[in-house]
Design an enzyme around this catalytic site. Structure first.
Site, PDB file in Angstrom:
ATOM      1  N   ASP A   9      -6.032   2.619 -19.817  1.00 37.54           N
ATOM      2  CA  ASP A   9      -6.302   4.092 -20.776  1.00 37.54           C
ATOM      3  C   ASP A   9      -8.164   3.775 -21.398  1.00 37.54           C
ATOM      4  O   ASP A   9      -8.627   3.382 -21.040  1.00 37.54           O
ATOM      5  CB  ASP A   9      -5.280   3.849 -22.625  1.00 37.54           C
ATOM      6  CG  ASP A   9      -5.402   5.018 -23.998  1.00 37.54           C
ATOM      7  OD1 ASP A   9      -5.747   5.635 -22.797  1.00 37.54           O
ATOM      8  OD2 ASP A   9      -5.137   4.531 -24.284  1.00 37.54           O
ATOM      9  N   GLU A  50     -10.592   7.351 -18.775  1.00 36.01           N
ATOM     10  CA  GLU A  50      -9.497   7.289 -18.645  1.00 36.01           C
ATOM     11  C   GLU A  50      -8.968   7.096 -17.311  1.00 36.01           C
ATOM     12  O   GLU A  50      -9.047   5.806 -16.494  1.00 36.01           O
ATOM     13  CB  GLU A  50      -8.233   8.402 -18.719  1.00 36.01           C
ATOM     14  CG  GLU A  50      -7.648   8.318 -20.287  1.00 36.01           C
ATOM     15  CD  GLU A  50      -7.110   9.777 -20.384  1.00 36.01           C
ATOM     16  OE1 GLU A  50      -6.559   9.848 -21.573  1.00 36.01           O
ATOM     17  OE2 GLU A  50      -7.370  10.714 -19.538  1.00 36.01           O
ATOM     18  N   ASP A  75      -0.641   6.417 -20.875  1.00 38.60           N
ATOM     19  CA  ASP A  75      -0.208   7.152 -21.309  1.00 38.60           C
ATOM     20  C   ASP A  75      -0.930   8.945 -20.288  1.00 38.60           C
ATOM     21  O   ASP A  75      -0.582  10.434 -21.229  1.00 38.60           O
ATOM     22  CB  ASP A  75      -0.586   7.892 -22.672  1.00 38.60           C
ATOM     23  CG  ASP A  75      -1.781   7.028 -23.101  1.00 38.60           C
ATOM     24  OD1 ASP A  75      -2.273   7.755 -22.512  1.00 38.60           O
ATOM     25  OD2 ASP A  75      -2.191   6.123 -23.277  1.00 38.60           O
ATOM     26  N   ASP A 124      -5.325   0.863 -24.635  1.00 38.71           N
ATOM     27  CA  ASP A 124      -5.032   1.464 -26.368  1.00 38.71           C
ATOM     28  C   ASP A 124      -6.324   0.468 -27.260  1.00 38.71           C
ATOM     29  O   ASP A 124      -7.584   1.573 -27.584  1.00 38.71           O
ATOM     30  CB  ASP A 124      -4.675   2.701 -27.001  1.00 38.71           C
ATOM     31  CG  ASP A 124      -4.295   2.651 -27.827  1.00 38.71           C
ATOM     32  OD1 ASP A 124      -5.300   3.802 -27.571  1.00 38.71           O
ATOM     33  OD2 ASP A 124      -4.419   3.138 -28.745  1.00 38.71           O
ATOM     34  N   HIS A 245      16.123   0.049  19.778  1.00 41.01           N
ATOM     35  CA  HIS A 245      16.315   0.343  21.313  1.00 41.01           C
ATOM     36  C   HIS A 245      17.716   0.123  21.544  1.00 41.01           C
ATOM     37  O   HIS A 245      18.781  -0.773  21.300  1.00 41.01           O
ATOM     38  CB  HIS A 245      15.260  -0.539  21.643  1.00 41.01           C
ATOM     39  CG  HIS A 245      15.748  -1.611  21.821  1.00 41.01           C
ATOM     40  ND1 HIS A 245      16.142  -2.618  22.342  1.00 41.01           N
ATOM     41  CD2 HIS A 245      15.061  -2.358  21.569  1.00 41.01           C
ATOM     42  CE1 HIS A 245      15.687  -3.674  22.035  1.00 41.01           C
ATOM     43  NE2 HIS A 245      14.990  -3.854  21.804  1.00 41.01           N
ATOM     44  N   GLU A 321       7.430  -4.591  18.761  1.00 39.98           N
ATOM     45  CA  GLU A 321       8.127  -5.601  18.239  1.00 39.98           C
ATOM     46  C   GLU A 321       6.831  -6.668  18.216  1.00 39.98           C
ATOM     47  O   GLU A 321       5.807  -6.568  18.264  1.00 39.98           O
ATOM     48  CB  GLU A 321       9.404  -6.518  18.680  1.00 39.98           C
ATOM     49  CG  GLU A 321      10.156  -7.361  18.766  1.00 39.98           C
ATOM     50  CD  GLU A 321      10.494  -7.278  16.953  1.00 39.98           C
ATOM     51  OE1 GLU A 321       9.828  -7.138  16.344  1.00 39.98           O
ATOM     52  OE2 GLU A 321      12.119  -7.154  17.039  1.00 39.98           O
TER      53      GLU A 321
END
Length: 441
Positions: A9, A50, A75, A124, A245, A321
């Protein structure tokens, strides 16, 4: 890989005015605080503060574990929507901050979720502590902070952090979206699994046509359909149809066959399987691009499909692979007899590699994740056939589900089977099919 929740915040007393940010890294299972960051940044706007909080939180998570999967919760609707790619970044002060945040961790490792302000109390409080310190002519000190204590009490009375891994989708929210998507038929039967234009579940967007953030800027979002409860997804997903495959001479014997062995060709049975899957995909008619592993068995399977669809085959090294090292060509029982300790270590940890310099699942995951992200950027909104192997398919499915590494040993994947994953613009993924072999019956 580690999984963290970052809550961040920022605030400004005057907008612009004296500003500060706060960020916290949490364990998603226990809610334990792993790191706190806060700073007074002088005169700035809410939005700058922020973004600074986001950058600090992601940096703290990276410092704890560079390979961490992170769910960011804020927020600030503006920051969440912009970093998720749903809203454009127009303000010149925001663009460099967003770019800096995006560089901290790979895109595939970070997802974003909007939360109401009352659920962001920890960050906050840290931001306010930083602004209070700045008012005194000081900088925030972690030793003097009470934010974690206040947040712990609030968290005990509110909804806890998600207990599941964020993975490539945001834990609890993704589960809810998937459940609703299933009820609406977005993961429907095989005939619609590869359809491009089908809308998928939305991200964290709320059902508002206009959202005004705390800085007073207005951002426009699409209004939801009646009764839908959230905004529609941002366009058609990119769909990867994953084709293992066809059989080789080693397949029925269940021998390790990776990228470090003999590179066998398709057997007669494998060529019949390739022809059958080519007919099935031609009947569906949705594949637009064919991309193959460089190994011969995949290129032969891909060419059979491409010839039937009238398409070319592109070879992608990242779809190969894994290299099974000294285990190449051996059965599981033979490996267990010759290399019991190495085999057990491999079963116990994704970081363990096969004997003789093979590739670990952790290394393969990094390679395949990077390949996935690059292909998604190149083929946004399209349906792409990826002809590859057991391990790449399982890793792509595991990442889409946010499942743990041990899930690789819990999936059946037959030769010439089809699976499918849809990737949405909001960063979420939906597994639509796994190990379909109906075309071989």
């Amino acid at each position: 890989m580690p999984r963290f929740v970052v809550e961040a915040d920022g605030g400004s007393r005057g907008n612009p005015g004296p500003a500060g940010y706060g960020a916290v890294v949490l364990d998603p299972a226990s809610g334990e605080t792993l790191a706190e960051r806060a700073e007074y940044i002088g005169v700035a706007t809410n939005n700058v503060a922020e973004y600074k909080g986001l950058i600090a939180g992601l940096t703290a998570a990276r410092d704890l574990a560079p390979d961490a999967v992170v769910l960011v919760r804020m927020d600030s609707k503006l920051v969440v929507e912009q970093m998720s790619g749903r809203w454009k970044i127009k303000h010149p002060d925001m663009k460099p901050l967003a770019a800096e945040a995006a560089r901290i961790l790979p895109r595939a490792q970070v997802t974003y979720e909007w939360i109401p302000r009352e659920r962001n109390k920890h960050a906050d409080r840290l931001a306010n502590e930083a602004m209070d310190a700045g008012k005194r002519g000081e900088q925030w000190e972690s030793s003097a902070s009470s934010a974690a204590l206040d947040a712990s009490a609030a968290r005990a009375l509110s909804t806890p952090p998600p207990s599941g891994p964020p993975g490539d989708a945001a834990a609890g929210a993704a589960a809810a979206r998937a459940a609703l998507a299933a009820s609406r038929g977005t993961a429907a039967g095989a005939d619609t699994l590869f359809a491009e234009a089908e809308p998928g579940p939305a991200g964290a967007a709320t059902a508002a046509a206009e959202v005004r953030d705390r800085a007073g800027h207005t951002a426009t979002a699409a209004a939801p359909a009646a009764g839908q409860g959230w905004a529609p997804d941002m366009g058609a997903p990119a769909t990867f149809v994953l084709l293992r495959h066809g059989e080789t001479a080693l397949t029925p014997q269940k021998r390790f066959s990776g990228s470090g062995g003999s590179d066998p060709e398709l057997s007669p049975a494998g060529r019949r399987q390739a022809a059958a899957v080519a007919e099935a995909l031609a009947a569906r008619g949705t594949v637009q691009t064919v991309i193959s592993s460089p190994l011969l068995r995949c290129r032969e399977t891909a060419q059979a499909v491409a010839d039937r669809l009238g398409l070319d085959v592109t070879v992608e090294q990242g779809l190969r692979e894994v290299d099974f090292g000294a285990w190449e060509g051996l059965t599981f029982a033979e490996v267990q007899e010759r290399f019991p300790d190495d085999l057990q270590a491999w079963l116990d940890s994704p970081k363990a590699a096969p004997t003789g310099g093979g590739e670990s699942f952790a290394a393969a995951t990094r390679r395949i994740s990077a390949t996935r992200d690059r292909l998604l950027a190149e083929h946004a909104g399209r349906t792409v056939l990826l002809v590859t192997h057991v391990t790449p398919v399982k890793i792509l499915v595991r990442l889409a589900l946010g499942a743990p590494p041990e899930s690789l040993f819990r999936m059946e994947l037959s030769a010439a089977s089809l699976s499918a994953v849809a990737y949405y613009a909001d960063g979420n993924a939906s597994v639509r099919l796994l190990n379909d072999t109906a075309h071989l019956r």
